[in-house]
Write a protein that holds these residues in place. Structure first.
Motif, PDB file in Angstrom:
ATOM      1  N   LYS A  38       5.210 103.783 -69.895  1.00 51.04           N
ATOM      2  CA  LYS A  38       3.948 103.973 -70.600  1.00 51.04           C
ATOM      3  C   LYS A  38       2.797 105.064 -69.602  1.00 51.04           C
ATOM      4  CE  LYS A  38       0.116 102.658 -73.626  1.00 51.04           C
ATOM      5  NZ  LYS A  38      -0.087 101.710 -74.554  1.00 51.04           N
ATOM      6  N   VAL A  39       3.523 103.981 -68.423  1.00 51.18           N
ATOM      7  CA  VAL A  39       2.583 105.114 -67.348  1.00 51.18           C
ATOM      8  C   VAL A  39       3.218 106.204 -67.247  1.00 51.18           C
ATOM      9  CG1 VAL A  39       2.089 105.188 -64.572  1.00 51.18           C
ATOM     10  CG2 VAL A  39       1.428 103.044 -66.183  1.00 51.18           C
ATOM     11  N   CYS A  40       4.809 106.322 -67.147  1.00 51.56           N
ATOM     12  CA  CYS A  40       5.437 107.479 -67.209  1.00 51.56           C
ATOM     13  C   CYS A  40       4.892 108.359 -68.106  1.00 51.56           C
ATOM     14  CB  CYS A  40       6.956 107.039 -67.007  1.00 51.56           C
ATOM     15  SG  CYS A  40       7.821 108.348 -66.733  1.00 51.56           S
ATOM     16  N   GLU A  41       5.141 108.164 -69.284  1.00 47.71           N
ATOM     17  CA  GLU A  41       5.376 108.686 -70.939  1.00 47.71           C
ATOM     18  C   GLU A  41       3.470 109.421 -70.819  1.00 47.71           C
ATOM     19  OE1 GLU A  41       9.416 108.243 -72.575  1.00 47.71           O
ATOM     20  OE2 GLU A  41       7.480 106.812 -72.957  1.00 47.71           O
ATOM     21  N   GLU A  42       2.791 108.406 -70.666  1.00 42.62           N
ATOM     22  CA  GLU A  42       1.765 109.083 -71.703  1.00 42.62           C
ATOM     23  C   GLU A  42       0.488 107.885 -70.767  1.00 42.62           C
ATOM     24  OE1 GLU A  42       1.611 108.280 -76.184  1.00 42.62           O
ATOM     25  OE2 GLU A  42       2.802 106.094 -75.748  1.00 42.62           O
ATOM     26  N   PRO A  43      -0.062 107.964 -69.252  1.00 44.94           N
ATOM     27  CA  PRO A  43      -0.910 107.298 -68.813  1.00 44.94           C
ATOM     28  C   PRO A  43      -2.818 107.296 -69.660  1.00 44.94           C
ATOM     29  CG  PRO A  43      -0.264 109.193 -67.480  1.00 44.94           C
ATOM     30  CD  PRO A  43       0.269 109.234 -68.875  1.00 44.94           C
ATOM     31  N   TRP A  44      -3.098 108.334 -70.026  1.00 45.14           N
ATOM     32  CA  TRP A  44      -3.613 107.791 -70.805  1.00 45.14           C
ATOM     33  C   TRP A  44      -4.122 107.444 -71.399  1.00 45.14           C
ATOM     34  CZ3 TRP A  44       0.393 112.153 -71.053  1.00 45.14           C
ATOM     35  CH2 TRP A  44       0.153 111.708 -72.408  1.00 45.14           C
ATOM     36  N   ALA A  45      -2.741 106.950 -72.278  1.00 48.08           N
ATOM     37  CA  ALA A  45      -2.999 105.069 -72.889  1.00 48.08           C
ATOM     38  C   ALA A  45      -3.169 104.352 -72.924  1.00 48.08           C
ATOM     39  CB  ALA A  45      -1.894 105.892 -74.559  1.00 48.08           C
ATOM     40  N   VAL A  46      -2.800 103.951 -71.297  1.00 50.87           N
ATOM     41  CA  VAL A  46      -2.794 103.117 -71.156  1.00 50.87           C
ATOM     42  C   VAL A  46      -4.365 102.464 -71.827  1.00 50.87           C
ATOM     43  CG1 VAL A  46      -2.840 101.567 -68.199  1.00 50.87           C
ATOM     44  CG2 VAL A  46      -0.890 103.070 -68.998  1.00 50.87           C
ATOM     45  N   ASP A  47      -4.146 100.511 -71.810  1.00 51.30           N
ATOM     46  CA  ASP A  47      -5.500 100.118 -71.820  1.00 51.30           C
ATOM     47  C   ASP A  47      -5.894  98.648 -71.601  1.00 51.30           C
ATOM     48  OD1 ASP A  47      -4.326  98.910 -73.887  1.00 51.30           O
ATOM     49  OD2 ASP A  47      -5.010 100.362 -75.359  1.00 51.30           O
ATOM     50  N   GLU A  48      -6.771  98.802 -71.874  1.00 52.05           N
ATOM     51  CA  GLU A  48      -6.596  96.365 -71.373  1.00 52.05           C
ATOM     52  C   GLU A  48      -5.797  95.295 -72.001  1.00 52.05           C
ATOM     53  OE1 GLU A  48      -7.960  93.345 -69.437  1.00 52.05           O
ATOM     54  OE2 GLU A  48      -8.592  95.890 -68.922  1.00 52.05           O
ATOM     55  N   SER A  49      -5.413  96.339 -73.310  1.00 50.51           N
ATOM     56  CA  SER A  49      -4.086  95.162 -73.744  1.00 50.51           C
ATOM     57  C   SER A  49      -2.751  95.245 -72.675  1.00 50.51           C
ATOM     58  CB  SER A  49      -3.572  95.717 -75.160  1.00 50.51           C
ATOM     59  OG  SER A  49      -3.044  96.821 -75.596  1.00 50.51           O
ATOM     60  N   ASP A  50      -1.948  96.718 -72.375  1.00 55.87           N
ATOM     61  CA  ASP A  50      -1.433  96.513 -71.271  1.00 55.87           C
ATOM     62  C   ASP A  50      -1.645  95.322 -70.210  1.00 55.87           C
ATOM     63  OD1 ASP A  50       0.023  98.939 -72.777  1.00 55.87           O
ATOM     64  OD2 ASP A  50      -1.720  99.378 -72.436  1.00 55.87           O
ATOM     65  N   HIS A  51      -3.021  95.743 -69.504  1.00 57.91           N
ATOM     66  CA  HIS A  51      -3.247  94.782 -68.204  1.00 57.91           C
ATOM     67  C   HIS A  51      -2.927  93.034 -69.319  1.00 57.91           C
ATOM     68  CE1 HIS A  51      -4.235  97.332 -65.416  1.00 57.91           C
ATOM     69  NE2 HIS A  51      -4.248  98.570 -66.576  1.00 57.91           N
ATOM     70  N   ALA A  52      -3.442  93.098 -70.303  1.00 57.20           N
ATOM     71  CA  ALA A  52      -3.219  91.592 -70.362  1.00 57.20           C
ATOM     72  C   ALA A  52      -1.627  91.333 -70.928  1.00 57.20           C
ATOM     73  CB  ALA A  52      -3.953  91.042 -72.148  1.00 57.20           C
ATOM     74  N   GLU A  53      -1.165  92.504 -71.123  1.00 54.44           N
ATOM     75  CA  GLU A  53       0.392  91.904 -71.001  1.00 54.44           C
ATOM     76  C   GLU A  53       1.479  91.674 -70.022  1.00 54.44           C
ATOM     77  OE1 GLU A  53       4.439  91.636 -73.203  1.00 54.44           O
ATOM     78  OE2 GLU A  53       3.000  91.548 -74.135  1.00 54.44           O
ATOM     79  N   LEU A  54       0.890  91.945 -68.909  1.00 53.42           N
ATOM     80  CA  LEU A  54       1.181  91.928 -68.064  1.00 53.42           C
ATOM     81  C   LEU A  54       1.204  90.868 -67.383  1.00 53.42           C
ATOM     82  CD1 LEU A  54       0.811  95.455 -66.298  1.00 53.42           C
ATOM     83  CD2 LEU A  54       2.613  94.555 -66.658  1.00 53.42           C
ATOM     84  N   ALA A  55      -0.347  90.679 -67.783  1.00 54.88           N
ATOM     85  CA  ALA A  55      -1.149  89.028 -66.885  1.00 54.88           C
ATOM     86  C   ALA A  55      -0.152  87.519 -67.816  1.00 54.88           C
ATOM     87  CB  ALA A  55      -2.527  89.089 -67.201  1.00 54.88           C
ATOM     88  N   GLU A  56       0.207  87.998 -69.096  1.00 54.60           N
ATOM     89  CA  GLU A  56       0.756  86.979 -69.626  1.00 54.60           C
ATOM     90  C   GLU A  56       2.186  86.892 -69.332  1.00 54.60           C
ATOM     91  OE1 GLU A  56       1.549  87.835 -74.142  1.00 54.60           O
ATOM     92  OE2 GLU A  56      -0.587  87.898 -74.107  1.00 54.60           O
ATOM     93  N   HIS A  57       2.825  87.988 -68.439  1.00 59.27           N
ATOM     94  CA  HIS A  57       4.288  87.432 -67.860  1.00 59.27           C
ATOM     95  C   HIS A  57       3.913  87.298 -65.857  1.00 59.27           C
ATOM     96  CE1 HIS A  57       5.485  89.062 -71.291  1.00 59.27           C
ATOM     97  NE2 HIS A  57       6.653  88.614 -71.238  1.00 59.27           N
ATOM     98  N   GLY A  58       2.634  87.013 -65.466  1.00 59.96           N
ATOM     99  CA  GLY A  58       2.695  86.575 -64.079  1.00 59.96           C
ATOM    100  C   GLY A  58       1.925  88.267 -62.985  1.00 59.96           C
ATOM    101  N   PHE A  59       1.826  89.251 -63.770  1.00 62.43           N
ATOM    102  CA  PHE A  59       1.460  90.271 -62.666  1.00 62.43           C
ATOM    103  C   PHE A  59      -0.085  90.192 -63.300  1.00 62.43           C
ATOM    104  CE2 PHE A  59       5.902  91.879 -64.906  1.00 62.43           C
ATOM    105  CZ  PHE A  59       6.283  91.739 -63.282  1.00 62.43           C
ATOM    106  N   ASP A  60      -1.107  90.633 -61.469  1.00 62.89           N
ATOM    107  CA  ASP A  60      -2.192  90.596 -62.046  1.00 62.89           C
ATOM    108  C   ASP A  60      -2.248  91.875 -61.414  1.00 62.89           C
ATOM    109  OD1 ASP A  60      -1.664  91.724 -58.699  1.00 62.89           O
ATOM    110  OD2 ASP A  60      -2.309  89.439 -58.587  1.00 62.89           O
ATOM    111  N   ASP A  61      -3.561  92.004 -60.951  1.00 61.17           N
ATOM    112  CA  ASP A  61      -3.952  93.639 -61.266  1.00 61.17           C
ATOM    113  C   ASP A  61      -3.369  94.395 -60.109  1.00 61.17           C
ATOM    114  OD1 ASP A  61      -5.778  93.633 -63.256  1.00 61.17           O
ATOM    115  OD2 ASP A  61      -7.826  93.454 -62.204  1.00 61.17           O
ATOM    116  N   GLU A  62      -3.633  93.884 -58.545  1.00 65.61           N
ATOM    117  CA  GLU A  62      -2.695  94.432 -57.964  1.00 65.61           C
ATOM    118  C   GLU A  62      -1.271  95.163 -58.233  1.00 65.61           C
ATOM    119  OE1 GLU A  62      -4.916  95.889 -55.252  1.00 65.61           O
ATOM    120  OE2 GLU A  62      -5.788  95.084 -56.189  1.00 65.61           O
ATOM    121  N   ASP A  63      -1.066  94.059 -58.689  1.00 66.91           N
ATOM    122  CA  ASP A  63       1.107  94.509 -59.618  1.00 66.91           C
ATOM    123  C   ASP A  63       0.341  95.688 -60.423  1.00 66.91           C
ATOM    124  OD1 ASP A  63       1.692  92.195 -57.892  1.00 66.91           O
ATOM    125  OD2 ASP A  63       1.188  91.210 -59.576  1.00 66.91           O
TER     126      ASP A  63
END
Length: 190
Positions: free
Chosen positions: A125-150
């Motif tokens: 998503k960052v590669c194809e449409e970085p402008w569309a990254v939103d909080e839901s993308d960060h929340a999905e990462l967090a569900e898999h153990g990734f934090d904001d620094e990751d």
């Protein structure tokens, strides 16, 4: 070739030492080193940032994860050099001779963890449409153990290799033949 690679004999001593160190470890000089050595300041900056992103031991990203991000996003950017070169590193770090081919073609079909799939979904998503990254993308990462620094690391790797992909394209950089076998056949020690 529009931009001829630097001659190893003509590059600055620090750059030559860095290239020879890589050649000593790998058994060959990856084409990217001589392609970028024609501009010493850019070479130093490129590899300093590369090392900061790809060689760090902190965070939740393994070396295999980092290489997987490069392969998936470089495939989207149609960068043969980075797909082949970093595919070799992915095969080595993941200890899987088949992984890079599937990640480069369609990572959603790869035998990877749900964690890695979430990581690649974010990177793509960052590669194809970085402008569309939103909080839901960060929340999905967090569900898999990734934090904001990751998330920052995933985005930085994606962005950095977007630059690398484009320079490989405009320079006509091709992967060294040696990359095609790395991680597929046993490596002979010297």
């Amino acid at each position: 070739m529009r931009y001829p690679p630097a001659d190893l004999a003509d590059v600055d001593d620090d750059i030559r030492a860095q290239i020879l160190e890589v050649a000593d470890k790998s058994g060959f000089v990856p084409n990217v080193f001589l392609a970028l050595a024609r501009r010493p300041a850019e070479f130093r900056a490129f590899f300093a940032y590369y090392d900061a992103l790809m060689e760090k031991e902190s965070g939740n990203l393994t070396k295999a994860d980092r290489e997987m991000i490069v392969v998936a996003t470089s495939a989207i950017n149609r960068c043969l050099y980075c797909v082949v070169a970093h595919g070799a590193m992915l095969r080595i770090f993941q200890k899987d001779p088949y992984i890079a081919d599937v990640v480069a073609t369609n990572y959603r079909q790869a035998d990877i963890s749900a964690r890695q799939r979430a990581m690649l979904d974010f990177a793509v998503k960052v590669c194809e449409e970085p402008w569309a990254v939103d909080e839901s993308d960060h929340a999905e990462l967090a569900e898999h153990g990734f934090d904001d620094e990751d998330a920052w690391d995933i985005a930085a790797i994606t962005g950095f290799f977007g630059l690398s992909n484009r320079m490989a394209h405009i320079s006509g950089m091709i992967p060294n033949p040696e990359f095609h076998l790395l991680g597929r056949v046993p490596h002979e020690k010297k």
